[in-house]
Structure formats: structure tokens, C-alpha cells
Write an enzyme that holds these catalytic residues in place. Structure first.
Site, PDB file in Angstrom:
ATOM      1  N   TRP A 151       0.862  -1.184   0.000  1.00  0.00           N
ATOM      2  CA  TRP A 151       0.000   0.000   0.000  1.00  0.00           C
ATOM      3  C   TRP A 151       0.897   1.233   0.000  1.00  0.00           C
ATOM      4  CZ3 TRP A 151      -1.108  -4.513   2.532  1.00  0.00           C
ATOM      5  CH2 TRP A 151      -2.311  -5.135   2.154  1.00  0.00           C
ATOM      6  N   HIS A 165      -6.802   2.031   2.206  1.00  0.00           N
ATOM      7  CA  HIS A 165      -7.933   1.172   1.862  1.00  0.00           C
ATOM      8  C   HIS A 165      -9.036   1.394   2.896  1.00  0.00           C
ATOM      9  CE1 HIS A 165      -5.602  -2.280   4.166  1.00  0.00           C
ATOM     10  NE2 HIS A 165      -5.632  -1.160   4.827  1.00  0.00           N
ATOM     11  N   ARG A 191      -3.379   6.510  -2.510  1.00  0.00           N
ATOM     12  CA  ARG A 191      -2.151   5.748  -2.742  1.00  0.00           C
ATOM     13  C   ARG A 191      -1.125   6.650  -3.398  1.00  0.00           C
ATOM     14  NH1 ARG A 191      -4.014  -0.174  -3.478  1.00  0.00           N
ATOM     15  NH2 ARG A 191      -5.461  -0.212  -1.742  1.00  0.00           N
ATOM     16  N   GLN A 205     -13.360   2.891  -2.754  1.00  0.00           N
ATOM     17  CA  GLN A 205     -13.565   1.469  -2.523  1.00  0.00           C
ATOM     18  C   GLN A 205     -14.873   1.256  -1.778  1.00  0.00           C
ATOM     19  OE1 GLN A 205     -10.177   0.095  -0.190  1.00  0.00           O
ATOM     20  NE2 GLN A 205      -9.188  -0.702  -2.034  1.00  0.00           N
ATOM     21  N   VAL A 248      -6.751 -11.486   5.771  1.00  0.00           N
ATOM     22  CA  VAL A 248      -7.686 -12.588   5.472  1.00  0.00           C
ATOM     23  C   VAL A 248      -6.929 -13.906   5.333  1.00  0.00           C
ATOM     24  CG1 VAL A 248      -9.536 -11.257   4.374  1.00  0.00           C
ATOM     25  CG2 VAL A 248      -7.560 -11.980   3.018  1.00  0.00           C
ATOM     26  N   ALA A 302     -14.624 -10.796   4.287  1.00  0.00           N
ATOM     27  CA  ALA A 302     -14.472  -9.370   4.018  1.00  0.00           C
ATOM     28  C   ALA A 302     -14.084  -9.223   2.557  1.00  0.00           C
ATOM     29  CB  ALA A 302     -13.394  -8.769   4.911  1.00  0.00           C
TER      30      ALA A 302
HETATM   31  N1  PHE Z   1      -8.043  -3.819   1.407  1.00  0.00           N
HETATM   32  C1  PHE Z   1      -7.654  -4.566   0.239  1.00  0.00           C
HETATM   33  C2  PHE Z   1      -7.031  -3.597  -0.761  1.00  0.00           C
HETATM   34  O1  PHE Z   1      -7.205  -2.454  -0.689  1.00  0.00           O
HETATM   35  C3  PHE Z   1      -8.838  -5.267  -0.375  1.00  0.00           C
HETATM   36  C4  PHE Z   1      -9.390  -6.324   0.513  1.00  0.00           C
HETATM   37  C5  PHE Z   1     -10.419  -6.027   1.382  1.00  0.00           C
HETATM   38  C6  PHE Z   1      -8.911  -7.606   0.463  1.00  0.00           C
HETATM   39  C7  PHE Z   1     -10.930  -7.008   2.232  1.00  0.00           C
HETATM   40  C8  PHE Z   1      -9.392  -8.585   1.280  1.00  0.00           C
HETATM   41  C9  PHE Z   1     -10.410  -8.288   2.141  1.00  0.00           C
HETATM   42  O2  PHE Z   1      -6.334  -3.955  -1.666  1.00  0.00           O
END
Ligand code: PHE
Length: 334
Positions: A151, A165, A191, A205, A248, A302
Site C-alpha cells: 500500500w 484502503h 495511494r 472502494q 484474510v 471481508a
Molecule cells: N483492502 C484490500 C485492498 O485495498 C482489499 C481487501 C479487502 C482484500 C478485504 C481482502 C479483504 O487492496
């Protein structure tokens, strides 16, 4: 003064006159107190009797001639002005004032919200300025862990940053609410990266989170397939590929069958028939723990969908930067 010449000049002036102001000027020039005709009358006294009678007669004739001509021209002008006015259809409704309208990303956000709300998910928001704890630590991304580099973060003073995010809102919400829970979180993220047709320094998002006693990947697939089919208004195939996000386990990347070519292969899907649209996975036990939820009893999924990507697919737009260009020629199409 040669009266014949004066008459020719006056006639020329009259032909060239275009409006009432011109006529007033002509009147003043020839018939005014200091006009040409007054001058002739003033000079009569110096003439011989014979000349005086002739000149007086001619000047009088010219005077009435000009008065007639000017009046006639005045009527002609009034007629054309009236003609022009009649050309306007006064019964037509007036043009309304230009009103603003919603930005394409707002339209998409509203559509997405409507679908998730109908599936029992609640609309939640979180702060755009985050701290390292919510953006990284609580999401199982330890300090100095290389995954943090994924990120490209804009750092602010005092441990603050612009969220990269919407995932930190998962933790913020779970800290304050007990499961079972079902939320979606639309929001702006940032970003630090070079922009191109598919990358912007800020974009939107939608985070999704569902936690329960036995919420599974199968539930996720059902929810997300239903979402995409309703969003695009037709049956959409989805495909899960294994992927890694520290928050995750297991994690996957979700592709949808290309809406543009229906899976046959085109430029939008780079000829693969599939388009990568979101990251997702089963919430990592460490994230549940960091949020005060016992992973022995609770589990869930998620996901994070790119709103800009959705909008690009839906409206067939090939450059993300157009959304942020403020170009009215682009915006007025929605
Ligand atoms: N937060 C991740 C991203 O920005 C996306 C994501 C959200 C992945 C929730 C898994 C679960 O790239």
C-alpha cells in the site's frame, strides 16, 4: 450652399441609416436648430431678392421632403423591428436554468448501496485520515513487514496517514459492535503512486464485512454473485483465485466475466474474458482478536471492491483519470 448637393447627401445618409439613433442624427444634421437647412435660412438675408426667393423656395421644399423621408424611414425601421419580435414564439416555454447533477462515481456508489442494503448490510463510514494502528497493525500487517509496501502510503505527521484502503473501518466497527454483523463501507482511499489510465492517487472502494457463527466462503460467493448480477443487470460469472492479504485467510482475488465482450475476450479484459474487480477472503483470526471478537466463536468474510473499476466497466470508460478531471464534456454525459 448647393441645395441639390445637400439633398443627394441627405438621401445617401438616409439609405445608410440602420436604426432610430441614425435617424435622430440625420434629423439634427439637416433639420436641427444648427442644421444645414437652418443655415440656408440664415443666409437668405444676404442674398439678392431673386436668389432669396429661389433659395427660400428650394430650402422649404427640401425641408418637407426630408421630414417626409425621415418619417417614412422611421416607420420602415419600426416594421422590421416588429417583424423580428414576431419571429420569437412567445408561447414556447423558457429555457430552464442549468442544474447540476450527480457525479458518475456517486451514481455508482448509490446503486451499490441500494443493492447491499437490500441484502441486509448497513451503510457505515470511517475517517479518511487514519493512524497506523487501524490502517495496518490491527489488520495483521506488522511494523516493518514487507507487506506494508503493497500500500503506497501518504504519511502525515504524528503517526497519521491517509488511509490506503477502507479495511480499517472493519476494525473500527467490530470494536464497537458485537457480531453477528453485516456492513458495507464506501469511501475514498489514497495511494502514493504514479497515475496512468488505471491508477489514481485517490480512488474509491467499498469494503464489505459479514461476521456470524458459521459465515463461509460459500456465503461470500452467493452474496457477491448476486451483487454483480444485480449491479450489471444480467447474469455474471465469478471466479475466485488464491491471493494474499494479511488480514484474510484464505485470501482471494475475484474476477467477473467480462461485461463488455461477455467472456469472449476483448481489450477491456486483455483478451482473457475475465476482469479482476476485488480482493476478498475470510477475516483473519488476528483481525477479529484485535477488534475484541473471539475467533473461536465467530468467523466471516471481508471484501474490497474498487468503485472506479465498477464505474469503468458499467460505463465502458477506459481511463480512471477522467473521473477526477472536472471536465464538463465528460461529466455531462451521465
Ligand atoms: N483492502 C484490500 C485492498 O485495498 C482489499 C481487501 C479487502 C482484500 C478485504 C481482502 C479483504 O487492496
Amino acid at each position: 450652399m448647393d441645395i441639390k448637393l445637400l439633398k443627394t447627401e441627405a438621401e445617401k445618409d438616409l439609405t445608410l441609416s440602420k436604426d432610430l439613433k441614425d435617424l435622430d442624427d440625420i434629423f439634427r444634421k439637416y433639420l436641427g436648430k444648427k442644421g444645414s437647412i437652418a443655415e440656408i435660412f440664415n443666409s437668405l438675408a444676404e442674398m439678392s431678392k431673386k436668389d432669396r426667393i429661389k433659395a427660400g423656395k428650394e430650402a422649404n421644399e427640401l425641408k418637407s421632403f426630408l421630414i417626409d423621408k425621415i418619417n417614412q424611414k422611421r416607420l420602415d425601421l419600426a416594421e422590421t423591428i416588429k417583424g423580428k419580435e414576431q419571429w420569437i414564439d412567445i408561447s414556447l416555454p423558457a429555457k430552464g436554468p442549468k442544474t447540476g447533477h450527480l457525479h458518475p462515481l456517486t451514481l455508482i456508489k448509490r446503486k451499490v448501496s441500494e443493492i447491499f442494503e437490500s441484502m441486509g448490510f448497513s451503510y457505515i463510514e470511517g475517517p479518511e485520515i487514519e493512524n497506523e494502528f487501524y490502517n495496518f497493525d490491527a489488520l495483521n500487517i506488522p511494523k516493518d513487514h514487507p507487506a506494508r509496501d503493497a500500500w503506497d502510503t501518504f504519511y502525515l505527521d504524528k503517526g497519521l496517514l491517509l488511509r490506503t484502503h477502507t479495511s480499517p473501518v472493519q476494525v473500527r466497527f467490530m470494536e464497537k459492535n458485537n457480531p453477528p454483523l453485516r456492513i458495507f463501507v464506501p469511501g475514498r482511499v489514497f495511494r502514493h503512486e504514479a497515475t496512468d489510465a488505471s491508477h489514481e492517487v485517490n480512488f474509491y472502494q467499498i469494503e464489505g464485512l459479514m461476521v456470524g457463527k458459521d459465515v463461509s466462503t460459500a456465503n461470500f460467493k452467493a452474496v457477491i454473485k448476486e451483487f454483480f448480477s444485480r449491479f450489471f443487470g444480467k447474469k455474471i460469472e465469478i471466479r475466485l483465485r488464491p491471493s494474499f492479504f494479511p488480514f484474510v485467510e484464505p485470501g482471494f482475488e475475484v474476477d467477473i466475466s467480462c461485461v463488455v465482450c461477455k467472456g469472449k475476450g476483448c481489450s477491456v479484459c486483455s483478451k482473457t474474458g475475465w476482469v479482476e474487480i476485488m480482493g476478498a477472503g475470510m477475516v483473519h483470526p488476528n483481525v477479529l482478536k484485535a477488534s475484541g471478537i473471539n475467533p473461536k466463536f465467530w468467523q466471516g468474510f471481508a471484501f474490497g471492491i474498487g468503485i472506479d473499476r465498477l464505474a469503468m466497466m458499467k460505463y465502458k470508460i477506459n481511463d480512471i483519470r477522467l473521473f477526477y478531471s472536472s471536465d464538463l464534456r465528460f461529466l455531462e454525459q451521465f
